[in-house]
Design a protein around this motif. Structure first.
Motif, PDB file in Angstrom:
ATOM      1  N   VAL A  33      -4.749  -9.368   3.858  1.00 22.00           N
ATOM      2  CA  VAL A  33      -3.673  -9.634   4.817  1.00 22.00           C
ATOM      3  C   VAL A  33      -4.270 -10.095   6.144  1.00 22.00           C
ATOM      4  N   LEU A  34      -3.816 -11.262   6.610  1.00 25.36           N
ATOM      5  CA  LEU A  34      -4.274 -11.803   7.890  1.00 25.36           C
ATOM      6  C   LEU A  34      -3.322 -11.423   9.016  1.00 25.36           C
ATOM      7  N   GLU A  35      -2.003 -11.609   8.784  1.00 25.28           N
ATOM      8  CA  GLU A  35      -0.999 -11.266   9.784  1.00 25.28           C
ATOM      9  C   GLU A  35       0.213 -10.659   9.078  1.00 25.28           C
ATOM     10  N   GLY A  36       0.991  -9.866   9.821  1.00 24.84           N
ATOM     11  CA  GLY A  36       2.159  -9.225   9.235  1.00 24.84           C
ATOM     12  C   GLY A  36       1.752  -8.042   8.366  1.00 24.84           C
ATOM     13  N   SER A  37       2.643  -7.653   7.477  1.00 20.37           N
ATOM     14  CA  SER A  37       2.342  -6.562   6.548  1.00 20.37           C
ATOM     15  C   SER A  37       2.986  -6.875   5.204  1.00 20.37           C
ATOM     16  N   MET A  38       2.532  -6.165   4.177  1.00 23.08           N
ATOM     17  CA  MET A  38       2.968  -6.488   2.829  1.00 23.08           C
ATOM     18  C   MET A  38       2.907  -5.243   1.952  1.00 23.08           C
ATOM     19  N   ASP A  39       3.910  -5.080   1.093  1.00 23.16           N
ATOM     20  CA  ASP A  39       3.912  -4.022   0.086  1.00 23.16           C
ATOM     21  C   ASP A  39       3.554  -4.645  -1.255  1.00 23.16           C
ATOM     22  N   VAL A  40       2.558  -4.058  -1.908  1.00 23.44           N
ATOM     23  CA  VAL A  40       2.120  -4.534  -3.216  1.00 23.44           C
ATOM     24  C   VAL A  40       2.438  -3.445  -4.234  1.00 23.44           C
ATOM     25  N   ALA A  41       3.316  -3.759  -5.171  1.00 26.83           N
ATOM     26  CA  ALA A  41       3.695  -2.809  -6.214  1.00 26.83           C
ATOM     27  C   ALA A  41       2.918  -3.143  -7.474  1.00 26.83           C
ATOM     28  N   VAL A  42       2.089  -2.211  -7.931  1.00 22.91           N
ATOM     29  CA  VAL A  42       1.363  -2.352  -9.194  1.00 22.91           C
ATOM     30  C   VAL A  42       1.878  -1.257 -10.108  1.00 22.91           C
ATOM     31  N   GLY A  43       2.713  -1.653 -11.072  1.00 23.51           N
ATOM     32  CA  GLY A  43       3.404  -0.648 -11.866  1.00 23.51           C
ATOM     33  C   GLY A  43       4.344   0.134 -10.971  1.00 23.51           C
ATOM     34  N   GLU A  44       4.213   1.455 -10.962  1.00 21.07           N
ATOM     35  CA  GLU A  44       5.065   2.297 -10.126  1.00 21.07           C
ATOM     36  C   GLU A  44       4.421   2.625  -8.779  1.00 21.07           C
ATOM     37  N   LYS A  45       3.183   2.217  -8.601  1.00 21.22           N
ATOM     38  CA  LYS A  45       2.457   2.542  -7.373  1.00 21.22           C
ATOM     39  C   LYS A  45       2.640   1.427  -6.349  1.00 21.22           C
ATOM     40  N   VAL A  46       3.020   1.786  -5.118  1.00 24.05           N
ATOM     41  CA  VAL A  46       3.222   0.805  -4.047  1.00 24.05           C
ATOM     42  C   VAL A  46       2.167   1.048  -2.965  1.00 24.05           C
ATOM     43  N   THR A  47       1.455  -0.014  -2.604  1.00 18.37           N
ATOM     44  CA  THR A  47       0.439   0.046  -1.550  1.00 18.37           C
ATOM     45  C   THR A  47       0.914  -0.768  -0.363  1.00 18.37           C
ATOM     46  N   HIS A  48       0.941  -0.143   0.810  1.00 18.69           N
ATOM     47  CA  HIS A  48       1.360  -0.832   2.033  1.00 18.69           C
ATOM     48  C   HIS A  48       0.123  -1.385   2.724  1.00 18.69           C
ATOM     49  N   MET A  49       0.085  -2.690   2.917  1.00 12.34           N
ATOM     50  CA  MET A  49      -1.066  -3.353   3.516  1.00 12.34           C
ATOM     51  C   MET A  49      -0.730  -3.863   4.913  1.00 12.34           C
ATOM     52  N   GLU A  50      -1.615  -3.580   5.842  1.00  8.31           N
ATOM     53  CA  GLU A  50      -1.522  -4.059   7.217  1.00  8.31           C
ATOM     54  C   GLU A  50      -2.622  -5.112   7.436  1.00  8.31           C
ATOM     55  N   PRO A  51      -2.614  -5.808   8.582  1.00  9.34           N
ATOM     56  CA  PRO A  51      -3.665  -6.792   8.841  1.00  9.34           C
ATOM     57  C   PRO A  51      -5.067  -6.218   8.644  1.00  9.34           C
ATOM     58  N   GLU A  52      -5.924  -6.998   8.026  1.00  8.65           N
ATOM     59  CA  GLU A  52      -7.321  -6.675   7.710  1.00  8.65           C
ATOM     60  C   GLU A  52      -7.456  -5.831   6.448  1.00  8.65           C
ATOM     61  N   ASP A  53      -6.348  -5.413   5.826  1.00  6.08           N
ATOM     62  CA  ASP A  53      -6.447  -4.641   4.588  1.00  6.08           C
ATOM     63  C   ASP A  53      -6.816  -5.548   3.420  1.00  6.08           C
ATOM     64  N   VAL A  54      -7.629  -4.990   2.519  1.00  8.66           N
ATOM     65  CA  VAL A  54      -8.077  -5.704   1.327  1.00  8.66           C
ATOM     66  C   VAL A  54      -7.688  -4.871   0.108  1.00  8.66           C
ATOM     67  N   LEU A  55      -7.180  -5.541  -0.917  1.00  9.23           N
ATOM     68  CA  LEU A  55      -6.760  -4.847  -2.139  1.00  9.23           C
ATOM     69  C   LEU A  55      -7.053  -5.734  -3.329  1.00  9.23           C
ATOM     70  N   ILE A  56      -7.555  -5.129  -4.399  1.00  9.94           N
ATOM     71  CA  ILE A  56      -7.729  -5.872  -5.651  1.00  9.94           C
ATOM     72  C   ILE A  56      -6.700  -5.388  -6.666  1.00  9.94           C
ATOM     73  N   VAL A  57      -6.013  -6.345  -7.274  1.00 13.58           N
ATOM     74  CA  VAL A  57      -5.125  -6.076  -8.410  1.00 13.58           C
ATOM     75  C   VAL A  57      -5.891  -6.499  -9.657  1.00 13.58           C
ATOM     76  N   ASN A  58      -6.189  -5.546 -10.522  1.00 15.65           N
ATOM     77  CA  ASN A  58      -7.020  -5.832 -11.688  1.00 15.65           C
ATOM     78  C   ASN A  58      -6.274  -6.658 -12.725  1.00 15.65           C
ATOM     79  N   ALA A  59      -7.026  -7.224 -13.642  1.00 13.52           N
ATOM     80  CA  ALA A  59      -6.477  -8.117 -14.658  1.00 13.52           C
ATOM     81  C   ALA A  59      -5.395  -7.413 -15.482  1.00 13.52           C
ATOM     82  N   ASN A  60      -4.360  -8.173 -15.796  1.00 10.37           N
ATOM     83  CA  ASN A  60      -3.285  -7.716 -16.692  1.00 10.37           C
ATOM     84  C   ASN A  60      -2.471  -6.557 -16.143  1.00 10.37           C
ATOM     85  N   LYS A  61      -2.463  -6.394 -14.829  1.00  8.35           N
ATOM     86  CA  LYS A  61      -1.632  -5.375 -14.203  1.00  8.35           C
ATOM     87  C   LYS A  61      -0.363  -6.030 -13.658  1.00  8.35           C
ATOM     88  N   LYS A  62       0.787  -5.572 -14.115  1.00  6.13           N
ATOM     89  CA  LYS A  62       2.044  -6.100 -13.593  1.00  6.13           C
ATOM     90  C   LYS A  62       2.154  -5.739 -12.119  1.00  6.13           C
TER      91      LYS A  62
END
Length: 804
Positions: A33-62
């Motif tokens: 995330v460069l600017e703003g914020s974002m919620d990433v839902a992987v299955g039932e788990k939701v990760t809230h990302m703010e600027p400078e946050d890094v997240l990997i979504v692994n292969a074949n994960k909805k």
């Protein structure tokens, strides 16, 4: 298709898309995330990302994305086969989520991502050059070294071997046969499993049905051919296992929202659409502004480490000597052994330790039968231990909990497991009765004044954390323990609960908030640190080695922040157990690196904790059938033959520091006695590299220790001391490095001989001492300049004394 390969192994996109509906693919997806914020839902788990946050979504994960109106983020799509081919594995998982942890490796990753984005902007998305390729592979190197979770990192390997084999069989079978008309029935017959079981297995471990997973694999291969080749769509459909073009079109449109022909057509059209051009221009302008604000210029200057420091020698405060006060010895029964007692005496003489921490006093070996109704307990063995410690001028730090004795080869594998200890306490009343008897006896035998100088701790088993009922039970148990001990000795420090740093931080916060509301708070909070990151991915527990060189400092800082939030900031903080590794068969324990690692971490956390206890004092606590050689990778700071390792000398050097603190830097700490004498401890600890993290701990090669470090460069440290009294000074320099005082390197010179005589051992004791150099130097105008050159992983103690 023969000779076909994907065009881009790592696809870079910068987006301001506010929403991406749920989808999955075989690419590994890195989000930044460069600017703003974002919620990433992987299955039932939701990760809230703010600027400078890094997240990997692994292969074949909805997963799905939902961002704010001002969202701007980078998406790096990594070809799954690029990683799986390199590591010869189809079980690839990355564990990268800066919202859960954040350390220097994330900073390193962010720095290279920004360089890649800068390059992307400069070349207007050009990828056909070596600069782009180099940065992509640099990112992959960082990810694979510091964030890759290997199959070997999965805990309880004995219990999961069959699961691992099944996953591997499934992945290999589908990868080899996806272009053929295979079914769940075919796979179940191949694995000798029922259709129903295999269907449930897919849902649980893949998060989707067999049919969905197979379609995903087929689409993954089909999309590449569609975009990067001229192969007819009909052939693409049949070559990738689809029964017909109609089936392919339907699956494709469901996944991507358009037909294959429409996607191919768009991919080949020039960008004439004005709206799209405007969108791309806006994104480009925002990216350029972001990089400019971040201070990243088009040409990145090399960053060189500064080795010159100016320090005033005026004392500022008393030195916080937390390092030599306590050492762990192990189970109480170890202290019944004469050879362990011999090592405790050696440690006291060398390091002047104040406390010895031990546990399992309610064990069969100590003959305390807690099941007796008449309360006639036999404390003679416990008395023997306490008498011995007091005779040496050492106070006991008694852990009242029961810990199973284990000798670890690695975090996954044990060389030996004794039977799990049975606590045997039936209820809170039973515990109170036994503890009263213990305290009555101790106060009667040793006196309340003496017992008041001791410390007692109540550990909570890690498996209980996060369980509300178990946590409530622990708090009740602690309150009763605190009440009983203080009834007999109000001065005795009583603490708990052995929180593991860097693990379950949110649960730890909630637990401490509960504890803060109780009527009884601990005199000290005990915490545990080993350099592992523990977590859960797809129902599997992992403990991977922590690659953050500043992890101990970062974990203590986060724990202190949690204590502040829980309004427990005034509670003393004791790190009662800490080490790089729990492995008792890791040769890194015997190296100079371990000494430098200890000094580096003591400097890092200076002033942050009230106590830190190294685990463990002697290699004799981890002897077994395989420990016949002189060194075998034990975690002790003293060998089984009573020779200080470099880790032991690290504590010995720390013990030489003077009572008043002057200052410190990344590689040094300076103290004084306020009588024109100064003690300086220095280190040149090198970071461990991917060879170490990719090698099982019990398979580290003692003959090639050098290959486990990021570099082998010497350090030249320049210290300019100001405000000295003018005159002549004596400068004594003591060194431990690979050429001076290192027991492992001296053993190497002897060809790692396993059959050593008593005279050989005496020789080792004589030569395993620091190298000493003595010089004289003038201070003029209140200034003296010292140049301290250190080999890789060297520790140095410098004493500067004014001559009368």
């Amino acid at each position: 298709m023969e000779g076909y390969s994907r065009k881009e192994k790592l696809l870079v996109q910068v987006k301001n898309t506010q929403e991406e509906r749920e989808h999955f693919h075989q690419d590994i997806e890195l989000l930044y995330v460069l600017e703003g914020s974002m919620d990433v839902a992987v299955g039932e788990k939701v990760t809230h990302m703010e600027p400078e946050d890094v997240l990997i979504v692994n292969a074949n994960k909805k997963h799905s994305l939902r961002g704010t109106k001002d969202i701007l983020f980078a998406k790096l799509s990594i070809d799954y086969h690029l990683v799986s081919d390199i590591f010869q594995s189809v079980d690839i998982i990355f564990w990268c989520d800066s919202t859960k942890e954040d350390h220097e490796r994330y900073e390193e990753l962010r720095r290279v991502i920004k360089q890649l984005l800068n390059h992307y902007l400069s070349t207007q998305g050009g990828v056909a050059n070596f600069g782009h390729i180099a940065l992509c592979y640099q990112i992959m190197d960082i990810l694979s070294v510091h964030f890759l979770v290997q199959a070997a990192d999965r805990e309880n390997m004995d219990d999961t071997d069959r699961f691992e084999e099944r996953i591997l069989q499934i992945n290999n079978y589908i990868r080899a046969n996806y272009s053929q008309p295979i079914s769940l029935k075919d796979l179940s017959e191949k694995l000798y499993l029922s259709n129903g079981y295999l269907s449930r297995f897919f849902k649980k471990n893949y998060g989707m049905s067999f049919a969905e997973y197979l379609t995903n694999i087929r689409l993954y291969h089909a999309v590449d051919e569609l975009l990067y080749t001229g192969t007819p769509i009909t052939r693409i459909a049949y070559d990738n296992g689809f029964a017909s073009v109609a089936v392919f079109n339907k699956a494709f449109k469901k996944a991507y929202g358009e037909t294959p022909s429409a996607v191919r057509k768009k991919s080949r059209e020039p960008k004439k659409d004005m709206l799209r051009q405007e969108h791309d221009t806006i994104v480009e302008q925002r990216l350029e502004q972001f990089l400019r604000d971040d201070g990243l210029e088009r040409e990145i200057p090399e960053i060189q480490e500064k080795t010159e420091e100016v320090v005033s020698v005026r004392a500022k405060e008393e030195t916080a000597c937390i390092w030599n006060r306590m050492i762990n010895i192990g189970s109480a029964e170890e202290l019944l052994r004469s050879e362990v007692r011999e090592h405790v005496i050696l440690l006291k003489e060398a390091l002047d330790i104040q406390y010895v921490r031990f546990w399992n006093i309610f064990s069969k070996e100590l003959l305390i039968d807690i099941s007796r109704e008449d309360e006639e307990y036999n404390f003679s063995k416990l008395d023997s231990i306490l008498d011995f410690l007091l005779q040496q001028g050492i106070r006991p730090h008694i852990e009242l909990g029961q810990k199973p004795k284990r000798i670890h080869g690695s975090v996954q594998n044990l060389l030996m497991i004794t039977e799990e200890l049975e606590v045997g306490f039936t209820d809170l009343g039973h515990w109170e009765k036994v503890l009263k008897a213990v305290m009555r006896h101790l106060v009667h035998r040793y006196g309340s004044r003496e017992v008041g100088t001791w410390r007692m701790e109540l550990w909570m088993e890690e498996s209980q954390k996060g369980n509300p009922a178990a946590e409530e039970g622990y708090l009740e148990l602690f309150e009763k323990t605190y009440e009983v001990i203080h009834r007999y000795s109000t001065e005795t420090e009583v603490g708990g609960c052995g929180l593991r740093l860097g693990y379950m931080q949110e649960s730890n916060k909630e637990f401490l908030e509960k504890w803060a509301e109780r009527k009884c708070r601990p005199d000290f909070l005990s915490i545990i640190y080993y350099a592992y990151v523990k977590g859960e991915i797809a129902q599997d527990n992992y403990s991977k080695r922590n690659t953050d060189d500043d992890a101990l400092k970062n974990c203590i800082l986060s724990t202190k922040a949690i204590l502040r939030k829980a309004k427990m900031q005034d509670t003393r903080l004791y790190v009662t157990e800490w080490n790089l590794t729990i492995s008792d068969r890791n040769y890194i324990n015997d190296t100079c690196f371990k000494g430098a690692y200890i000094v580096k971490n003591m400097l890092d956390i200076y002033g942050m904790a009230d106590e830190i206890g190294y685990f463990i004092g002697s290699d004799r606590a981890s002897e077994y059938y395989d420990s016949h050689t002189m060194l075998y990778g034990g975690t002790g700071i003293i060998t089984k033959d009573g020779i200080l390792k470099p880790s032991g000398f690290a504590f010995e050097f720390l013990g030489r520091l003077y009572p008043y603190f002057i200052g410190k830097g990344d590689h040094y700490l300076i103290t004084t006695d306020k009588n024109d004498t100064y003690g300086i401890i220095c280190h040149n600890q090198k970071k461990l590299n991917y060879n170490y993290y990719f090698t099982k701990e019990d398979e580290i090669e003692k003959e090639q220790i050098w290959k486990y470090f990021e570099d082998r460069e010497a350090l030249e440290l320049h210290l300019k001391l100001e405000d000295l009294e003018d005159g002549l000074y004596q400068v004594k320099t003591y060194r431990i490095n690979e050429h001076a005082g290192s027991v492992l390197n001296i053993w190497a010179e002897m060809g790692y001989e396993s059959e050593l005589s008593r005279n050989d051992i005496k020789y080792f004791r004589r030569v395993c001492e620091p190298r000493l150099n003595i010089q004289k130097q003038q201070a003029k105008g209140g200034i003296m300049e010292l140049t301290i050159k250190m080999e890789p992983n060297e520790i140095t103690f410098v004493r500067v004394r004014r001559l009368v």
